[in-house]
Scaffold this motif. Structure first.
Motif, PDB file in Angstrom:
ATOM      1  N   TYR A 118     -56.947 -31.338  40.998  1.00 15.53           N
ATOM      2  CA  TYR A 118     -56.641 -32.293  42.068  1.00 15.53           C
ATOM      3  C   TYR A 118     -57.614 -33.466  42.027  1.00 15.53           C
ATOM      4  O   TYR A 118     -58.812 -33.271  41.887  1.00 15.53           O
ATOM      5  CB  TYR A 118     -56.731 -31.571  43.420  1.00 15.53           C
ATOM      6  CG  TYR A 118     -56.674 -32.479  44.616  1.00 15.53           C
ATOM      7  CD1 TYR A 118     -55.459 -32.916  45.105  1.00 15.53           C
ATOM      8  CD2 TYR A 118     -57.841 -32.896  45.249  1.00 15.53           C
ATOM      9  CE1 TYR A 118     -55.403 -33.752  46.226  1.00 15.53           C
ATOM     10  CE2 TYR A 118     -57.789 -33.726  46.359  1.00 15.53           C
ATOM     11  CZ  TYR A 118     -56.570 -34.154  46.839  1.00 15.53           C
ATOM     12  OH  TYR A 118     -56.520 -34.983  47.921  1.00 15.53           O
ATOM     13  N   SER A 171     -56.602 -36.799  44.054  1.00 15.98           N
ATOM     14  CA  SER A 171     -56.425 -37.506  45.321  1.00 15.98           C
ATOM     15  C   SER A 171     -54.970 -37.388  45.756  1.00 15.98           C
ATOM     16  O   SER A 171     -54.108 -37.001  44.966  1.00 15.98           O
ATOM     17  CB  SER A 171     -56.801 -38.988  45.130  1.00 15.98           C
ATOM     18  OG  SER A 171     -56.701 -39.706  46.331  1.00 15.98           O
ATOM     19  N   HIS A 172     -54.711 -37.734  47.008  1.00 15.36           N
ATOM     20  CA  HIS A 172     -53.336 -37.790  47.496  1.00 15.36           C
ATOM     21  C   HIS A 172     -53.237 -38.815  48.618  1.00 15.36           C
ATOM     22  O   HIS A 172     -54.253 -39.240  49.168  1.00 15.36           O
ATOM     23  CB  HIS A 172     -52.859 -36.420  47.997  1.00 15.36           C
ATOM     24  CG  HIS A 172     -53.361 -36.080  49.359  1.00 15.36           C
ATOM     25  ND1 HIS A 172     -54.619 -35.540  49.564  1.00 15.36           N
ATOM     26  CD2 HIS A 172     -52.804 -36.225  50.589  1.00 15.36           C
ATOM     27  CE1 HIS A 172     -54.795 -35.347  50.869  1.00 15.36           C
ATOM     28  NE2 HIS A 172     -53.712 -35.766  51.509  1.00 15.36           N
ATOM     29  N   ILE A 229     -49.477 -37.369  44.855  1.00 13.26           N
ATOM     30  CA  ILE A 229     -50.662 -36.609  44.456  1.00 13.26           C
ATOM     31  C   ILE A 229     -51.076 -37.010  43.037  1.00 13.26           C
ATOM     32  O   ILE A 229     -50.225 -37.112  42.148  1.00 13.26           O
ATOM     33  CB  ILE A 229     -50.373 -35.093  44.489  1.00 13.26           C
ATOM     34  CG1 ILE A 229     -49.847 -34.676  45.867  1.00 13.26           C
ATOM     35  CG2 ILE A 229     -51.628 -34.298  44.124  1.00 13.26           C
ATOM     36  CD1 ILE A 229     -49.287 -33.261  45.904  1.00 13.26           C
ATOM     37  N   SER A 284     -56.490 -29.313  51.085  1.00 16.77           N
ATOM     38  CA  SER A 284     -56.578 -29.577  49.645  1.00 16.77           C
ATOM     39  C   SER A 284     -56.249 -28.331  48.825  1.00 16.77           C
ATOM     40  O   SER A 284     -55.796 -28.450  47.692  1.00 16.77           O
ATOM     41  CB  SER A 284     -57.946 -30.134  49.270  1.00 16.77           C
ATOM     42  OG  SER A 284     -58.952 -29.194  49.521  1.00 16.77           O
ATOM     43  N   GLU A 285     -56.447 -27.139  49.388  1.00 16.84           N
ATOM     44  CA  GLU A 285     -56.086 -25.908  48.681  1.00 16.84           C
ATOM     45  C   GLU A 285     -54.592 -25.879  48.388  1.00 16.84           C
ATOM     46  O   GLU A 285     -54.165 -25.382  47.352  1.00 16.84           O
ATOM     47  CB  GLU A 285     -56.474 -24.659  49.488  1.00 16.84           C
ATOM     48  CG  GLU A 285     -57.956 -24.514  49.751  1.00 16.84           C
ATOM     49  CD  GLU A 285     -58.410 -25.282  50.992  1.00 16.84           C
ATOM     50  OE1 GLU A 285     -57.584 -25.574  51.890  1.00 16.84           O
ATOM     51  OE2 GLU A 285     -59.593 -25.611  51.049  1.00 16.84           O
ATOM     52  N   GLN A 286     -53.785 -26.404  49.313  1.00 14.02           N
ATOM     53  CA  GLN A 286     -52.337 -26.448  49.108  1.00 14.02           C
ATOM     54  C   GLN A 286     -51.984 -27.398  47.963  1.00 14.02           C
ATOM     55  O   GLN A 286     -51.096 -27.106  47.164  1.00 14.02           O
ATOM     56  CB  GLN A 286     -51.628 -26.881  50.384  1.00 14.02           C
ATOM     57  CG  GLN A 286     -51.765 -25.882  51.508  1.00 14.02           C
ATOM     58  CD  GLN A 286     -51.259 -26.438  52.823  1.00 14.02           C
ATOM     59  OE1 GLN A 286     -51.095 -27.638  52.988  1.00 14.02           O
ATOM     60  NE2 GLN A 286     -51.018 -25.546  53.777  1.00 14.02           N
ATOM     61  N   PHE A 287     -52.686 -28.509  47.875  1.00 18.21           N
ATOM     62  CA  PHE A 287     -52.445 -29.448  46.783  1.00 18.21           C
ATOM     63  C   PHE A 287     -52.838 -28.821  45.450  1.00 18.21           C
ATOM     64  O   PHE A 287     -52.117 -28.933  44.466  1.00 18.21           O
ATOM     65  CB  PHE A 287     -53.201 -30.759  47.014  1.00 18.21           C
ATOM     66  CG  PHE A 287     -52.678 -31.547  48.181  1.00 18.21           C
ATOM     67  CD1 PHE A 287     -51.448 -32.186  48.116  1.00 18.21           C
ATOM     68  CD2 PHE A 287     -53.402 -31.646  49.341  1.00 18.21           C
ATOM     69  CE1 PHE A 287     -50.960 -32.913  49.191  1.00 18.21           C
ATOM     70  CE2 PHE A 287     -52.929 -32.362  50.423  1.00 18.21           C
ATOM     71  CZ  PHE A 287     -51.699 -32.997  50.350  1.00 18.21           C
ATOM     72  N   VAL A 288     -53.991 -28.150  45.413  1.00 12.44           N
ATOM     73  CA  VAL A 288     -54.465 -27.497  44.195  1.00 12.44           C
ATOM     74  C   VAL A 288     -53.469 -26.429  43.755  1.00 12.44           C
ATOM     75  O   VAL A 288     -53.115 -26.338  42.576  1.00 12.44           O
ATOM     76  CB  VAL A 288     -55.878 -26.900  44.397  1.00 12.44           C
ATOM     77  CG1 VAL A 288     -56.278 -26.020  43.223  1.00 12.44           C
ATOM     78  CG2 VAL A 288     -56.894 -28.010  44.612  1.00 12.44           C
ATOM     79  N   GLN A 311     -53.942 -43.119  57.278  1.00 19.32           N
ATOM     80  CA  GLN A 311     -54.657 -43.145  56.009  1.00 19.32           C
ATOM     81  C   GLN A 311     -54.925 -44.562  55.513  1.00 19.32           C
ATOM     82  O   GLN A 311     -54.106 -45.459  55.701  1.00 19.32           O
ATOM     83  CB  GLN A 311     -53.861 -42.409  54.936  1.00 19.32           C
ATOM     84  CG  GLN A 311     -53.785 -40.923  55.169  1.00 19.32           C
ATOM     85  CD  GLN A 311     -53.173 -40.240  53.984  1.00 19.32           C
ATOM     86  OE1 GLN A 311     -52.015 -40.447  53.686  1.00 19.32           O
ATOM     87  NE2 GLN A 311     -53.967 -39.444  53.302  1.00 19.32           N
ATOM     88  N   TYR A 327     -45.744 -36.737  49.852  1.00 17.00           N
ATOM     89  CA  TYR A 327     -47.137 -36.854  49.439  1.00 17.00           C
ATOM     90  C   TYR A 327     -47.134 -37.313  47.992  1.00 17.00           C
ATOM     91  O   TYR A 327     -46.399 -36.763  47.169  1.00 17.00           O
ATOM     92  CB  TYR A 327     -47.864 -35.509  49.554  1.00 17.00           C
ATOM     93  CG  TYR A 327     -47.949 -35.026  50.971  1.00 17.00           C
ATOM     94  CD1 TYR A 327     -49.030 -35.358  51.773  1.00 17.00           C
ATOM     95  CD2 TYR A 327     -46.930 -34.258  51.523  1.00 17.00           C
ATOM     96  CE1 TYR A 327     -49.102 -34.930  53.090  1.00 17.00           C
ATOM     97  CE2 TYR A 327     -46.991 -33.827  52.833  1.00 17.00           C
ATOM     98  CZ  TYR A 327     -48.077 -34.167  53.609  1.00 17.00           C
ATOM     99  OH  TYR A 327     -48.137 -33.744  54.916  1.00 17.00           O
TER     100      TYR A 327
END
Length: 136
Positions: free
Chosen positions: A18, A20-21, A47, A2-6, A107, A45
């Motif tokens: 962030y 969800s993804h 996001i 999740s750090e990568q998404f943030v 998922q 992804y």
């Protein structure tokens, strides 16, 4: 992860948060219906993020780079969602056009769809057209 998404979200909008993804497969003939070849896909992804300062929520399409970082590509205003449909392993999300994504088998798409539906409800006061799952 999740750090990568943030980090990717904050590169686009400084106060992006962030939500969800979901990991999906996007086929070359994405907009035309069922994929012609199951082998010709790209992993992406989808996001959800929100910016408190802009009072907006966004849907982003991202890809993973060779070095493991994420690059955000297409961006949609989440309030522009017109319909969401789950057909077995496929998600069909309509903004101005319908985007067709196959959900990664690892998922469950329902939590992601529920987050997206919640965003639309808060912004528009009503649910978009939905089918294939129950909003809770």
């Amino acid at each position: 992860m999740s750090e990568q998404f943030v980090a990717a979200l904050k590169n686009r909008v400084a106060d992006n948060q962030y939500i969800s993804h979901i990991k999906v497969r996007e086929y070359a003939d994405n907009a035309s219906g069922a994929p012609a070849q199951k082998s010709a896909y790209k992993t992406r992804y989808i996001i959800l993020g929100q910016s408190p300062s802009q009072q907006r929520a966004y849907v982003y399409k991202a890809r993973r780079n060779a070095n493991g970082t994420l690059s955000l590509g297409k961006e949609w205003d989440a309030t522009q969602v017109r319909s969401m449909c789950r057909e077995r392993s496929m998600l069909l999300v309509t903004f101005s056009i319908t985007h067709r994504w196959e959900v990664d088998t690892s998922q469950d798409p329902v939590p992601f769809l529920n987050h997206l539906a919640s965003i639309v409800i808060r912004a528009q006061g009503t649910l978009p057209k939905m089918s294939g799952w129950s909003y809770a």
